[in-house]
Motif scaffolding. Sequence first.
Motif, PDB file in Angstrom:
ATOM      1  N   ARG A   1      37.592  39.449  35.598  1.00  0.00           N
ATOM      2  CA  ARG A   1      36.650  40.495  35.166  1.00  0.00           C
ATOM      3  C   ARG A   1      36.290  40.270  33.699  1.00  0.00           C
ATOM      4  O   ARG A   1      36.990  39.597  32.953  1.00  0.00           O
ATOM      5  N   ASP A   2      35.175  40.889  33.314  1.00  0.00           N
ATOM      6  CA  ASP A   2      34.722  40.784  31.938  1.00  0.00           C
ATOM      7  C   ASP A   2      35.598  41.651  31.048  1.00  0.00           C
ATOM      8  O   ASP A   2      36.320  42.524  31.522  1.00  0.00           O
ATOM      9  N   ARG A   3      35.524  41.416  29.743  1.00  0.00           N
ATOM     10  CA  ARG A   3      36.192  42.301  28.799  1.00  0.00           C
ATOM     11  C   ARG A   3      35.402  43.604  28.734  1.00  0.00           C
ATOM     12  O   ARG A   3      34.212  43.612  29.038  1.00  0.00           O
TER      13      ARG A   3
ATOM     14  N   LEU B   1      33.873  34.037  35.466  1.00  0.00           N
ATOM     15  CA  LEU B   1      33.712  35.455  35.784  1.00  0.00           C
ATOM     16  C   LEU B   1      33.415  35.647  37.274  1.00  0.00           C
ATOM     17  O   LEU B   1      32.576  34.941  37.824  1.00  0.00           O
ATOM     18  N   GLY B   2      34.114  36.578  37.903  1.00  0.00           N
ATOM     19  CA  GLY B   2      33.856  36.896  39.310  1.00  0.00           C
ATOM     20  C   GLY B   2      34.626  36.046  40.294  1.00  0.00           C
ATOM     21  O   GLY B   2      34.644  36.348  41.492  1.00  0.00           O
TER      22      GLY B   2
ATOM     23  N   ILE C   1      40.499  39.379  40.649  1.00  0.00           N
ATOM     24  CA  ILE C   1      39.227  38.724  40.326  1.00  0.00           C
ATOM     25  C   ILE C   1      39.055  38.660  38.811  1.00  0.00           C
ATOM     26  O   ILE C   1      39.454  39.590  38.100  1.00  0.00           O
TER      27      ILE C   1
END
Lengths: 152, 81
Positions: free
Chosen positions: A38-40, A88-89, A36
């Motif tokens: 993901r954010d940093r 994102l996601g 998935i």
Amino acid sequence: MVQIRVQEEIFDPGEEVNAFSRSLQGAGAMVSFTGIVRDRPEGGLDALEIEHYPGMTESALTEIAAEAMERWALTDALIVHRFGRLQLGEPIMMVATAAPHRGDAFASAEFLMDYLKSRAPFWKKEFVATGEAWVEARAEDEEALERWQGES
Amino acid sequence: MDVLYFAWVRERIGLPRERVVTDAATVADLVEELRAREDRYAIAFSDLSALRVAVDQDLADFGTSLDGVREVAFFPPMTGG
């Protein structure tokens, strides 16, 4: 049966798993993994862009899946991998494996993940408000391959 | 032959693919020819340990022969998954 899909469109991991499980014959175990976006760690990711090498991507994934089929008693394997701009996601990729017993399904799913991380021609780029940067390959991903190389 | 570039190699050189007429015997010889062309090539190929190569769409190394080869691709280590 081996199914390989390289696509730009988003996919629904649940639907993929359902379709995969319905297609199985003679399996007693099924494992799936979904990657998935993901954010940093510091946050702020706007999008992830994935570039690939059309032509080679499909053949590399097919080869990796064929090796998994040979090494473990698998009945089926599925690889779906996206390219293009992802939010994102969103799901990036998934693998699913099916075998008479769970050990083969788990091990082969890990093998597929380890190999396609550093042997399938995809490159990720992160976009944030202040700019963009290519994701660097991690030494751990390369090391993860070594554990499969001694075994036959 | 066709020479393809991906990810930051493509960005540094400024194009995704080009047709190259060469007598280079190996991938390493081709790299030397490209490096000598212009700064942007010299920069892209300055550190070969940061690069990977595929010959006719199979992962290869810099010593691979180019005899009969139709397509060579240069790119950074892959980040799939």
